[in-house]
Scaffold this motif. Structure first.
Motif, short mmCIF file in Angstrom:
data_model
loop_
_atom_site.label_atom_id
_atom_site.label_comp_id
_atom_site.label_asym_id
_atom_site.label_seq_id
_atom_site.Cartn_x
_atom_site.Cartn_y
_atom_site.Cartn_z
N ARG A 79 10.69 -3.41 9.44
CA ARG A 79 10.36 -2.20 10.20
C ARG A 79 10.35 -2.55 11.69
N ARG A 125 -2.01 -6.63 14.24
CA ARG A 125 -2.50 -5.72 13.19
C ARG A 125 -3.41 -6.45 12.22
N THR A 145 -5.56 10.39 16.37
CA THR A 145 -5.40 10.18 14.94
C THR A 145 -6.19 11.24 14.15
N THR A 192 -1.15 8.08 7.60
CA THR A 192 -1.18 8.28 9.05
C THR A 192 -0.02 7.54 9.71
N GLY A 193 0.35 6.37 9.17
CA GLY A 193 1.50 5.65 9.72
C GLY A 193 2.77 6.50 9.62
N GLY A 198 1.33 -2.89 17.88
CA GLY A 198 0.44 -3.24 16.77
C GLY A 198 -1.00 -2.80 17.01
N ALA A 199 -1.24 -2.10 18.13
CA ALA A 199 -2.59 -1.60 18.42
C ALA A 199 -2.84 -0.32 17.63
N LEU A 200 -4.10 0.07 17.52
CA LEU A 200 -4.41 1.35 16.88
C LEU A 200 -4.15 2.47 17.88
N VAL A 201 -3.68 3.59 17.36
CA VAL A 201 -3.55 4.80 18.16
C VAL A 201 -5.00 5.29 18.39
N ARG A 241 -9.40 3.56 9.47
CA ARG A 241 -9.13 2.15 9.73
C ARG A 241 -10.27 1.49 10.49
N LYS A 285 0.81 -1.22 0.00
CA LYS A 285 0.00 0.00 0.00
C LYS A 285 0.85 1.28 0.00
N GLN A 314 -13.73 6.21 12.59
CA GLN A 314 -12.91 7.13 11.79
C GLN A 314 -13.57 7.42 10.44
N GLY A 332 -4.00 4.53 5.02
CA GLY A 332 -3.99 4.05 6.40
C GLY A 332 -5.04 4.71 7.28
N PHE A 333 -5.84 5.53 6.69
CA PHE A 333 -6.93 6.19 7.40
C PHE A 333 -8.11 6.34 6.44
N PHE A 342 1.65 2.50 21.30
CA PHE A 342 0.58 1.86 20.51
C PHE A 342 1.14 1.19 19.27
N THR A 343 1.96 1.94 18.49
CA THR A 343 2.42 1.38 17.22
C THR A 343 3.31 0.16 17.45
P1 AMP Z 1 0.95 1.77 8.94
O1 AMP Z 1 2.17 2.51 8.50
O2 AMP Z 1 -0.27 2.16 8.18
O3 AMP Z 1 1.19 0.29 8.97
O4 AMP Z 1 0.67 2.22 10.45
C1 AMP Z 1 1.61 1.94 11.49
C2 AMP Z 1 0.92 2.03 12.83
O5 AMP Z 1 0.41 3.36 13.03
C3 AMP Z 1 -0.31 1.14 13.00
O6 AMP Z 1 0.04 -0.17 13.40
C4 AMP Z 1 -1.09 1.88 14.08
O7 AMP Z 1 -0.53 1.66 15.35
C5 AMP Z 1 -0.84 3.33 13.71
N1 AMP Z 1 -1.89 3.85 12.80
C6 AMP Z 1 -1.78 4.16 11.49
N2 AMP Z 1 -2.94 4.61 10.99
C7 AMP Z 1 -3.83 4.58 12.01
C8 AMP Z 1 -5.22 4.90 12.13
N3 AMP Z 1 -5.95 5.33 11.08
N4 AMP Z 1 -5.79 4.75 13.36
C9 AMP Z 1 -5.09 4.33 14.41
N5 AMP Z 1 -3.80 3.99 14.36
C10 AMP Z 1 -3.16 4.10 13.18
#
Ligand code: AMP
Length: 187
Positions: free
Chosen positions: A129, A140, A64, A31-32, A56-59, A88, A13, A92, A85-86, A52-53
């Motif tokens: 990563r 995740r 966000t 958002t990541g 592997g949990a959501l923020v 999710r 992605k 949201q 990434g948003f 959180f990240t």
């Molecule tokens: P990604 O780069 O999209 O894999 O995002 C890395 C990490 O950032 C995720 O595992 C979450 O902890 C956080 N994250 C990214 N986007 C969101 C979102 N829309 N809502 C909550 N947490 C997020």
């Protein structure tokens, strides 16, 4: 042009979104990536986000959403954007809808990038990563199935599905074709 790209971790992605945004001349809002910038800055907020990240949990949604509000208010986002990434989860998605309605900037399309689990795991293991521990990866993936997949219905009628298996340029061509076709379907 206002687009979302949705897909499980490891579907390619981020790479595809970067290329798409370049091609369409719109900012790639991940958002990541925004969270990783906060973490790298060493700020108090960054430290809280890292917890959180890393797991592997959501923020939390409020944190966000605040970050997305600020990013979409920047001048370069007036002409459009590609959100990666948003949203999710459904909270949201509803929140974004309200924001876009208020700004009178409707979404054009939600793009779904799909790949089978074996391909996802292979790619994740080669990515390296810091939040790609076995535990974070499986968390995740579970969150994706539990929260993100049910959210996709929200974009019914505004979605294109694209197969993410293949070479980077090949998948990019597939994406461009599908997006252009969907955007011009009513012409
Ligand atoms: P990604 O780069 O999209 O894999 O995002 C890395 C990490 O950032 C995720 O595992 C979450 O902890 C956080 N994250 C990214 N986007 C969101 C979102 N829309 N809502 C909550 N947490 C997020």
């Amino acid at each position: 042009m206002r687009l979302l790209i949705i897909g499980p971790q490891g579907a390619g992605k981020g790479t595809q979104a970067t290329l798409l945004a370049q091609g369409y001349g719109i900012p790639h809002v991940s958002t990541g990536d925004l969270f990783r910038e906060h973490i790298a800055s060493g700020s108090q907020l960054g430290l809280a986000i890292k917890a959180f990240t890393d797991s592997g949990a959501l923020v939390p949604d409020e944190v966000t959403q605040q970050m997305v509000t600020e990013r979409l208010a920047a001048p370069d986002a007036h002409a459009g954007w590609l959100l990666d990434g948003f949203p999710r989860n459904l909270t949201q998605a509803r929140w974004l809808d309200a924001l876009l309605e208020e700004r009178e900037e409707p979404l054009d399309l939600a793009v779904l990038l799909e790949a089978p689990d074996e391909v996802l795991l292979d790619r994740l293991l080669s990515r390296g990563r810091s939040d790609d521990t076995a535990e974070a990866i499986s968390r995740r993936l579970a969150i994706y199935h539990r929260e993100t997949v049910p959210m996709i219905d929200y974009y019914d009628g505004k979605t294109v599905r694209v197969d993410g298996v293949g070479e980077v340029h090949e998948v990019q061509q597939r994406l461009r074709k599908a997006i252009d076709a969907a955007l011009h379907a009513g012409d």
